[in-house]
Design an enzyme around this catalytic site. Structure first.
Site, PDB file in Angstrom:
ATOM      1  CG  LEU A 131      -2.077   0.911   1.307  1.00 30.55           C
ATOM      2  CD1 LEU A 131      -3.339   0.171   1.771  1.00 30.55           C
ATOM      3  CD2 LEU A 131      -1.789   2.018   2.300  1.00 30.55           C
TER       4      LEU A 131
ATOM      5  CG  LEU B 146      -3.562   4.645  -1.798  1.00 32.70           C
ATOM      6  CD1 LEU B 146      -5.028   4.761  -2.188  1.00 32.70           C
ATOM      7  CD2 LEU B 146      -3.358   3.422  -0.917  1.00 32.70           C
TER       8      LEU B 146
ATOM      9  CB  SER C 142     -10.008  -7.413   5.335  1.00 26.92           C
ATOM     10  OG  SER C 142     -10.972  -6.878   4.455  1.00 26.92           O
TER      11      SER C 142
ATOM     12  CB  CYS D  79      -6.001  14.532 -13.464  1.00 26.75           C
ATOM     13  SG  CYS D  79      -6.979  13.256 -12.658  1.00 26.75           S
TER      14      CYS D  79
END
Lengths: 415, 415
Positions: free
Chosen positions: B71, B77, B110, B394
């Site tokens: 992560l 992220l 999870s 973007c």
């Protein structure tokens, strides 16, 4: 010519409204009373004052100074804290010459008064037809920072026979489709302030009322189908100016006035509602073109919500995307932010005036004016004073003025 | 039991799609070719791999370390710039014990894998019925930071007979309803990376193709009516837990994972799309309750989009508003952010666990699973590889990876 009585007038209240009935209305539905019949049923609940709320703009270059001094004095719009009374006049005085030049460049003043009065007049004419039970509808405009100011509108209402012991009904109809505490919230706080000053001391009358004006509020309408349709038609018209083989690749840049992050982080509902408008317009357009939402008109050193409109245009051009259509999505008529900021600065300085374009503002668009009438008709039929959403303060709100103003409007009982 | 051939299979492609035909499709419509008839028409275009993309979560406490290290290594992220390879491992290592405790508190891991596999399996069963022409539909899950990782999913696809000279069709179906470069964008970049590594060197075959998997993408679905309906039903069920006289005054707090302002200001489409979802759900609910959108899970010192969920709950309670319903609006199954952050921290520490509640997550909700099948069916019928919106970077994007990944998916030709 006399109005014909439409079938709608014979239906009970709320019949065409999408809101669930409240507790009180549920009781009303459970014990139906006969529909009140008067000799003149076509206007049994009129007259109704329809008051358009907006920020306004100076109609002449000479009014720019006063306009800016009111704008920078408004802590709901530009939160300067304890220094508001000191910093506001300083900033507005310093900015006046520059802003005067901008208004001079767009023809000597803002067209917002002209358009607001036109939109309100035309809407009232339509309302007299589709809502004869609340006719006649009398148009008023109340600006926050320019003439006609809220105070003057209120005095005019009283002079015209509303309030002053005679009661009467008025609808505060925000002309910002998406709600922000900086815009609609500020206008409602100002309306509440003048209501308290000019009618706050009214005492009880023999009939138990206090004879003041009964207010209700149309506080937001970000995805009304008529609003969405008007935007979509204007976008489609602008896309026709591109050759067919490039048309579907044009990037649609929706541009809304930005907010300081301090307002966003307080919980202002505006960014989410602008997002809802953009998505509704794109759905109506069938999602053919790629698009982005960006934010314009940041001032000062504090952080504002982005991406910035000017940066977005520059970056897309740098990436080779020169076919861009700008869509002002949070304002319903032309003003300095479209005519100067978008047209002269963003487009004018892009180096690609031939391929970077702006859609028409809604201005006198008849589709839009019909949408306004539909919104007002639905509201008048609903019998509600404010939406449940309007009565909720932002989580981070510390403003007593917001608290009192919301309480006042939510407590209005429309008999 | 054999499938009956539904009428839909006899209609030309795109017949039920709301998107305008592209230039190429317009040509196709102008010169219609006979619908291809095969001996087994019910599966003339199958099999189809349906690949659910999501972030994933550690299924056991022991997997937390690996999960966090992946992560914090993901610059899409958590943008740490040049220091990503240095700072990422440091931060993830320091956070592991704390996060392990959180996963221990919610039962040791999870549930996102369980729910994702269930949702995908059930959707594929429905698709076999409603889209027999693309059957059989084979379910796959590809997580970004936990097993089954994207790499493993891709190897499984190849082992199952997709690609490797045999072609075949796969749909990358994001399980984030609203698109962010941090989530769906990151998953697609990862998918593109493994596709290039595992199939990128395929050469041309005799039939002119290269025999690789043909990919298409379902990249966002923020206002799909089935999604909106599933959220609305869960909210209505939760509101039933409040006494009738308090029910309409309960404040609905929609909560979505926040983004760093650097991502928002780059032009990430997520905040606007979350706003669209919230508005669509409120419309379906008739705007009875007041509501706000707030943002959770901020980490680190840099500015993130607000208002923060925990602050919002605390402030409303301080204002006397203790009836609050939290609605996780940007994730479709339970995970640490609902089961621990909302339930244990926000609600658990509010001091009002009896009146501050959270709606059920979508998990195994059959209304939601039907919505997934409807989204997939519409996509398969459309014949398009990606939405026009997905191919637009973007405005502030500087990522070559985004550029290449978007180009790859947009260029996929679905014969």
């Amino acid at each position: 010519m006399a109005f014909r009585l439409p079938a709608a007038a014979l239906r009970p209240l709320r019949s065409s409204v999408h809101l669930k009935p409240t507790m009180q209305q549920t009781r009303w539905l459970a014990t139906p009373t006969p529909f009140p019949v008067t000799q003149d049923m076509t206007s049994s609940r009129g007259p109704t004052a329809m008051v358009f709320l907006n920020m306004g703009g100076p109609s002449t270059v000479d009014e720019v100074g006063d306009f800016l001094s009111r704008l920078f004095a408004d802590g709901d719009l530009i939160p300067l804290g304890r220094l508001q009374n000191y910093l506001g006049p300083l900033i507005s005085k310093r900015r006046t010459p520059k802003i005067q030049k901008q208004y001079a460049a767009i023809g000597g003043g803002s067209p917002i008064r002209k358009w607001s009065e036109h939109q309100c007049d035309e809407m009232c004419k339509l309302l007299d037809q589709i809502s004869p039970e609340t006719a006649p509808h009398k148009p008023y405009v109340a600006f926050r920072y320019a003439n006609p100011l809220t105070e003057h509108m209120y005095r005019q209402l009283l002079a015209d026979g509303f309030g002053n012991g005679k009661g009467g009904r008025a609808v505060a109809f925000t002309q910002y489709p998406q709600y922000s505490c900086s815009t609609t919230g500020s206008s409602l706080n100002e309306l509440w302030k003048w209501r308290q000053r000019l009618e706050g001391k009214a005492g009880p009358l023999d009939d138990g009322s206090d004879g003041t004006i009964k207010w209700s509020v149309i506080d937001r309408w970000p995805v009304h189908p008529g609003l969405v349709e008007a935007f979509a038609q204007n976008i489609e018209a602008k896309l026709q100016e591109y050759p067919p083989e490039r048309r579907d690749k044009v990037v649609l840049l929706f541009s809304a006035h930005s907010l300081p992050m301090s307002v966003v982080n307080r919980g202002d509902p505006y960014p989410a509602e602008v997002g809802a408008t953009v998505h509704a317009v794109m759905q109506r357009l069938g999602h053919v073109n790629p698009y982005r939402l960006c934010w314009q008109s940041q001032v000062g050193p504090q952080p504002w919500l982005g991406p910035q409109t000017q940066m977005s245009v520059e970056e897309y051009i740098a990436k080779g995307q020169k076919d861009l259509v700008l869509i002002p999505i949070a304002f319903t008529s032309d003003h300095i932010e479209t005519l100067y900021e978008l047209d002269e600065e963003v487009i004018g300085e892009s180096g690609h005036k031939d391929t970077v374009k702006r859609v028409e503002s809604l201005n006198g668009n008849p589709v839009f004016i019909r949408a306004l009438a539909d919104l007002a008709k639905t509201h008048l039929d609903s019998g509600i004073a404010t939406s449940p959403q309007m009565s909720l303060r932002c989580p981070g709100c510390k403003s007593d003025r917001c608290h009192e103003s919301k309480k006042f409007f939510a407590a209005q009982e429309l008999a």
